[in-house]
Design a protein around this motif. Structure first.
Motif, PDB file in Angstrom:
ATOM      1  N   GLU A 102       0.822  -1.205   0.000  1.00  7.96           N
ATOM      2  CA  GLU A 102       0.000   0.000   0.000  1.00  7.96           C
ATOM      3  C   GLU A 102       0.861   1.263   0.000  1.00  7.96           C
ATOM      4  OE1 GLU A 102      -2.726  -0.137   3.230  1.00  7.96           O
ATOM      5  OE2 GLU A 102      -3.960  -1.741   2.357  1.00  7.96           O
ATOM      6  N   ILE A 103       1.937   1.250   0.767  1.00  6.77           N
ATOM      7  CA  ILE A 103       2.792   2.437   0.823  1.00  6.77           C
ATOM      8  C   ILE A 103       3.469   2.685  -0.513  1.00  6.77           C
ATOM      9  CG2 ILE A 103       4.802   1.180   1.715  1.00  6.77           C
ATOM     10  CD1 ILE A 103       3.759   4.821   2.496  1.00  6.77           C
ATOM     11  N   HIS A 104       3.864   1.634  -1.219  1.00  6.67           N
ATOM     12  CA  HIS A 104       4.477   1.811  -2.532  1.00  6.67           C
ATOM     13  C   HIS A 104       3.456   2.271  -3.575  1.00  6.67           C
ATOM     14  CE1 HIS A 104       7.770  -0.514  -0.685  1.00  6.67           C
ATOM     15  NE2 HIS A 104       8.534   0.113  -1.567  1.00  6.67           N
ATOM     16  N   THR A 105       2.217   1.844  -3.422  1.00  6.25           N
ATOM     17  CA  THR A 105       1.169   2.356  -4.308  1.00  6.25           C
ATOM     18  C   THR A 105       0.946   3.838  -4.060  1.00  6.25           C
ATOM     19  OG1 THR A 105       0.058   0.209  -4.431  1.00  6.25           O
ATOM     20  CG2 THR A 105      -1.271   2.165  -4.922  1.00  6.25           C
ATOM     21  N   PHE A 106       0.938   4.232  -2.799  1.00  2.82           N
ATOM     22  CA  PHE A 106       0.788   5.650  -2.454  1.00  2.82           C
ATOM     23  C   PHE A 106       1.959   6.460  -2.987  1.00  2.82           C
ATOM     24  CE2 PHE A 106       1.001   9.082   0.912  1.00  2.82           C
ATOM     25  CZ  PHE A 106      -0.085   9.792   0.422  1.00  2.82           C
ATOM     26  N   MET A 107       3.160   5.910  -2.900  1.00  2.00           N
ATOM     27  CA  MET A 107       4.341   6.582  -3.431  1.00  2.00           C
ATOM     28  C   MET A 107       4.224   6.753  -4.943  1.00  2.00           C
ATOM     29  SD  MET A 107       7.131   4.542  -1.077  1.00  2.00           S
ATOM     30  CE  MET A 107       8.563   4.941  -2.082  1.00  2.00           C
ATOM     31  N   ALA A 108       3.758   5.720  -5.625  1.00  2.88           N
ATOM     32  CA  ALA A 108       3.590   5.817  -7.077  1.00  2.88           C
ATOM     33  C   ALA A 108       2.570   6.888  -7.437  1.00  2.88           C
ATOM     34  CB  ALA A 108       3.157   4.456  -7.640  1.00  2.88           C
ATOM     35  N   PHE A 109       1.511   6.988  -6.643  1.00  5.90           N
ATOM     36  CA  PHE A 109       0.473   7.984  -6.885  1.00  5.90           C
ATOM     37  C   PHE A 109       1.038   9.399  -6.759  1.00  5.90           C
ATOM     38  CE2 PHE A 109      -3.163  10.604  -5.556  1.00  5.90           C
ATOM     39  CZ  PHE A 109      -4.080  10.287  -6.552  1.00  5.90           C
ATOM     40  N   LEU A 110       1.946   9.603  -5.809  1.00  7.11           N
ATOM     41  CA  LEU A 110       2.526  10.925  -5.565  1.00  7.11           C
ATOM     42  C   LEU A 110       3.776  11.205  -6.406  1.00  7.11           C
ATOM     43  CD1 LEU A 110       2.310  11.086  -1.667  1.00  7.11           C
ATOM     44  CD2 LEU A 110       0.750  12.117  -3.324  1.00  7.11           C
ATOM     45  N   ASN A 111       4.198  10.232  -7.176  1.00  6.58           N
ATOM     46  CA  ASN A 111       5.451  10.347  -7.921  1.00  6.58           C
ATOM     47  C   ASN A 111       5.229  11.146  -9.209  1.00  6.58           C
ATOM     48  OD1 ASN A 111       8.078   9.991  -8.724  1.00  6.58           O
ATOM     49  ND2 ASN A 111       7.772   7.894  -9.450  1.00  6.58           N
ATOM     50  N   VAL A 112       5.129  12.453  -9.059  1.00 13.98           N
ATOM     51  CA  VAL A 112       4.826  13.332 -10.181  1.00 13.98           C
ATOM     52  C   VAL A 112       6.112  13.914 -10.769  1.00 13.98           C
ATOM     53  CG1 VAL A 112       2.488  13.908  -9.498  1.00 13.98           C
ATOM     54  CG2 VAL A 112       4.388  15.153  -8.470  1.00 13.98           C
ATOM     55  N   THR A 113       6.028  14.378 -11.997  1.00 16.17           N
ATOM     56  CA  THR A 113       7.205  14.817 -12.743  1.00 16.17           C
ATOM     57  C   THR A 113       7.506  16.287 -12.478  1.00 16.17           C
ATOM     58  OG1 THR A 113       6.696  13.232 -14.485  1.00 16.17           O
ATOM     59  CG2 THR A 113       8.240  14.995 -15.034  1.00 16.17           C
ATOM     60  N   LYS A 114       8.759  16.564 -12.092  1.00 18.27           N
ATOM     61  CA  LYS A 114       9.173  17.926 -11.764  1.00 18.27           C
ATOM     62  C   LYS A 114       9.895  18.630 -12.899  1.00 18.27           C
ATOM     63  CE  LYS A 114      11.855  20.610  -8.404  1.00 18.27           C
ATOM     64  NZ  LYS A 114      12.719  20.567  -7.204  1.00 18.27           N
ATOM     65  N   TYR A 115      10.567  17.901 -13.777  1.00 18.92           N
ATOM     66  CA  TYR A 115      11.432  18.521 -14.789  1.00 18.92           C
ATOM     67  C   TYR A 115      10.960  18.183 -16.204  1.00 18.92           C
ATOM     68  CZ  TYR A 115      14.470  18.685 -10.680  1.00 18.92           C
ATOM     69  OH  TYR A 115      14.979  18.883  -9.428  1.00 18.92           O
ATOM     70  N   PRO A 116      10.208  19.052 -16.876  1.00 19.94           N
ATOM     71  CA  PRO A 116       9.567  20.257 -16.339  1.00 19.94           C
ATOM     72  C   PRO A 116       8.353  19.887 -15.515  1.00 19.94           C
ATOM     73  CG  PRO A 116       8.941  19.964 -18.612  1.00 19.94           C
ATOM     74  CD  PRO A 116       9.932  18.874 -18.313  1.00 19.94           C
ATOM     75  N   PRO A 117       7.868  20.802 -14.661  1.00 23.28           N
ATOM     76  CA  PRO A 117       6.758  20.462 -13.764  1.00 23.28           C
ATOM     77  C   PRO A 117       5.479  20.156 -14.531  1.00 23.28           C
ATOM     78  CG  PRO A 117       7.180  22.831 -13.733  1.00 23.28           C
ATOM     79  CD  PRO A 117       8.312  22.203 -14.486  1.00 23.28           C
ATOM     80  N   SER A 118       4.962  18.955 -14.333  1.00 19.95           N
ATOM     81  CA  SER A 118       3.741  18.542 -15.022  1.00 19.95           C
ATOM     82  C   SER A 118       2.534  19.245 -14.406  1.00 19.95           C
ATOM     83  CB  SER A 118       3.568  17.029 -14.909  1.00 19.95           C
ATOM     84  OG  SER A 118       3.295  16.672 -13.555  1.00 19.95           O
ATOM     85  N   LEU A 119       1.404  19.119 -15.056  1.00 21.92           N
ATOM     86  CA  LEU A 119       0.167  19.655 -14.507  1.00 21.92           C
ATOM     87  C   LEU A 119      -0.143  19.012 -13.163  1.00 21.92           C
ATOM     88  CD1 LEU A 119      -2.443  21.307 -14.653  1.00 21.92           C
ATOM     89  CD2 LEU A 119      -3.443  19.475 -16.042  1.00 21.92           C
ATOM     90  N   HIS A 120       0.079  17.699 -13.040  1.00 19.54           N
ATOM     91  CA  HIS A 120      -0.150  17.025 -11.761  1.00 19.54           C
ATOM     92  C   HIS A 120       0.761  17.593 -10.686  1.00 19.54           C
ATOM     93  CE1 HIS A 120      -1.924  13.113 -13.717  1.00 19.54           C
ATOM     94  NE2 HIS A 120      -2.477  14.230 -14.164  1.00 19.54           N
ATOM     95  N   PHE A 121       2.021  17.813 -11.021  1.00 15.19           N
ATOM     96  CA  PHE A 121       2.992  18.379 -10.077  1.00 15.19           C
ATOM     97  C   PHE A 121       2.526  19.748  -9.596  1.00 15.19           C
ATOM     98  CE2 PHE A 121       6.651  20.945  -9.007  1.00 15.19           C
ATOM     99  CZ  PHE A 121       7.486  20.092  -8.307  1.00 15.19           C
ATOM    100  N   ILE A 122       2.091  20.583 -10.515  1.00 13.02           N
ATOM    101  CA  ILE A 122       1.680  21.949 -10.170  1.00 13.02           C
ATOM    102  C   ILE A 122       0.428  21.932  -9.309  1.00 13.02           C
ATOM    103  CG2 ILE A 122       0.783  24.098 -11.157  1.00 13.02           C
ATOM    104  CD1 ILE A 122       2.728  23.547 -13.545  1.00 13.02           C
ATOM    105  N   LEU A 123      -0.560  21.108  -9.660  1.00  9.56           N
ATOM    106  CA  LEU A 123      -1.792  21.048  -8.874  1.00  9.56           C
ATOM    107  C   LEU A 123      -1.506  20.574  -7.453  1.00  9.56           C
ATOM    108  CD1 LEU A 123      -4.267  19.515 -11.488  1.00  9.56           C
ATOM    109  CD2 LEU A 123      -4.279  21.864 -10.607  1.00  9.56           C
ATOM    110  N   LEU A 124      -0.660  19.571  -7.312  1.00 14.85           N
ATOM    111  CA  LEU A 124      -0.354  19.037  -5.982  1.00 14.85           C
ATOM    112  C   LEU A 124       0.407  20.056  -5.140  1.00 14.85           C
ATOM    113  CD1 LEU A 124      -0.185  16.744  -3.889  1.00 14.85           C
ATOM    114  CD2 LEU A 124       1.870  15.930  -5.099  1.00 14.85           C
ATOM    115  N   THR A 125       1.495  20.589  -5.677  1.00 17.09           N
ATOM    116  CA  THR A 125       2.358  21.461  -4.878  1.00 17.09           C
ATOM    117  C   THR A 125       1.725  22.821  -4.620  1.00 17.09           C
ATOM    118  OG1 THR A 125       3.522  22.148  -6.904  1.00 17.09           O
ATOM    119  CG2 THR A 125       4.461  20.317  -5.647  1.00 17.09           C
ATOM    120  N   VAL A 126       1.098  23.407  -5.625  1.00 22.38           N
ATOM    121  CA  VAL A 126       0.457  24.705  -5.424  1.00 22.38           C
ATOM    122  C   VAL A 126      -0.747  24.562  -4.503  1.00 22.38           C
ATOM    123  CG1 VAL A 126      -0.798  26.573  -6.572  1.00 22.38           C
ATOM    124  CG2 VAL A 126       1.320  25.690  -7.565  1.00 22.38           C
TER     125      VAL A 126
END
Length: 380
Positions: A255-279
């Motif tokens: 379960e923890i690795h599934t959660f990690m995969a869910f949060l594993n968003v792309t930073k370079y360049p920042p994806s839409l998922h990355f921006i929505l999560l961090t902002v």
């Protein structure tokens, strides 16, 4: 003359600077266990993953606040749009020069490095130059452009150029992380492709009217809370349904690795998922930190760090590099040719020690900035 600053903005900036310090300790002392981007879940421990993940909010929140601060700068009595343009252009150029000189030297301690990394200071500098032009557009165009960049730039992920094509260098600067060879043995790594960051700094500028004197603080807090929750909801829906905006994720063995995969968003360049999560997280933090007061110890310290971000950024890099060299000299290399930590706990402990060492300096400089009219202090 005493200068009045918005405490919640400084406190949020100080908080993300502290998290950035943790990640840079990792860069200096955990290089033997570096993670890729997006982070590889195959060989990354849970502790290292979340240590790295904690820093993801730093760059987007700092860029967003840079745009917001630009709007606030332009609202002061007697300042025109020309003044704001000049301010952004001047500061942007200075940041680019700093990235190529003082910041680059802090990472390498080489007078003539063979490779330059165009990182967050470079991206902020170019974004400020772009904002200097974009602030002249009508507001509806600014909203359209910011939304178009942030939501639409992932449509460009499949566009690439080879080094022998005309678009390789400009596209490497804008959207496609690239290694550019300049000749005489020098290469440049565009670590932070700038196009999404331009959209984000413009979004921060568009938040500015929420801080107008005519807007009640409670109303502003409700708006920020709604926007932050909306961003997180958008992230959860897009990510959960494997929709547009990033690479799809795959369930892990636990379960923890599934959660990690869910949060594993792309930073370079920042994806839409990355921006929505961090902002989204950053806006919620902005709401929460507005409830602190500068008289409270935590609020006061975070605000003082956030009031002198450039000083903190440069000072912590040089202090970390010097600390690394001292520990390597005393204990010798223990990870090949490098000295490194064996566990992530030492990363957080070292970051805490360095933070405590820098707090008195930040406090003194912040007090000087608040009471002095010396122009040079504004650059820190």
């Amino acid at each position: 003359m005493t200068r009045v600053r918005l405490g919640s903005i400084d406190r949020l900036r100080g908080a993300v600077m502290a998290l950035m310090l943790v990640d840079h300790v990792r860069e200096f002392f955990f290089l033997q266990h570096q993670v890729s981007d997006p982070m590889s879940l195959d060989g990354t421990s849970v502790a290292l993953f979340f240590t790295r993940l904690s820093s993801h909010v730093c760059a987007p929140i700092f860029v967003l606040l840079t745009g917001l601060s630009a709007w606030l700068y332009g609202q002061k009595l007697g300042r025109s749009r020309n003044d704001t343009t000049r301010y952004l252009a001047q500061r942007g150029l200075i940041l680019i020069v700093l990235e190529l000189t003082v910041v680059s030297f802090a990472w390498s301690f080489e007078l003539r490095p063979s490779r330059l990394y165009l990182q967050v200071i470079w991206a902020i500098g170019l974004s400020m130059l772009a904002l200097a032009a974009l602030l002249w557009l009508p507001r509806v165009w600014q909203i359209t452009l910011a939304a178009g960049i942030l939501c639409g730039h992932n449509l460009l992920d499949g566009v690439h150029f080879t080094p022998d094509q005309w678009g390789f260098v400009p596209w490497g600067i804008l959207h496609d992380r690239s290694l550019i060879r300049l000749g005489d043995g020098l290469t440049v790594r565009t670590s932070y492709p700038v196009l999404p960051w331009i959209g984000l700094i413009l979004a921060g500028y568009l938040l500015g009217p929420w801080y107008a004197p005519s807007v009640e603080p409670a109303q502003r807090q409700r708006r920020l809370l709604a926007l932050g929750l909306g961003a997180l909801l958008g992230f959860a829906v897009l990510r959960g349904l494997h929709l547009y905006g990033d690479q799809p994720w795959v369930a892990g063995p636990t379960e923890i690795h599934t959660f990690m995969a869910f949060l594993n968003v792309t930073k370079y360049p920042p994806s839409l998922h990355f921006i929505l999560l961090t902002v989204g997280l950053g806006l919620l933090a902005l709401v929460g930190l507005a409830r602190l007061r500068d008289g409270q110890p935590l609020g006061r310290v975070l605000g003082q760090i956030g009031a002198v971000p450039m000083f903190f950024y440069l000072a912590h890099l040089y202090l970390l590099h010097l600390l690394y060299l001292v520990l390597k000299l005393v204990f010798g290399p223990n990870q090949g040719e490098r000295y490194g930590f064996d566990g992530t706990g030492l990363i957080w402990l070292t970051a805490g020690v360095v933070l405590l060492a820098l707090i008195p300096l930040c406090q003194r400089l912040a007090r000087m900035k608040q009471t002095s009219t010396a122009p040079w202090l504004s650059y820190f």
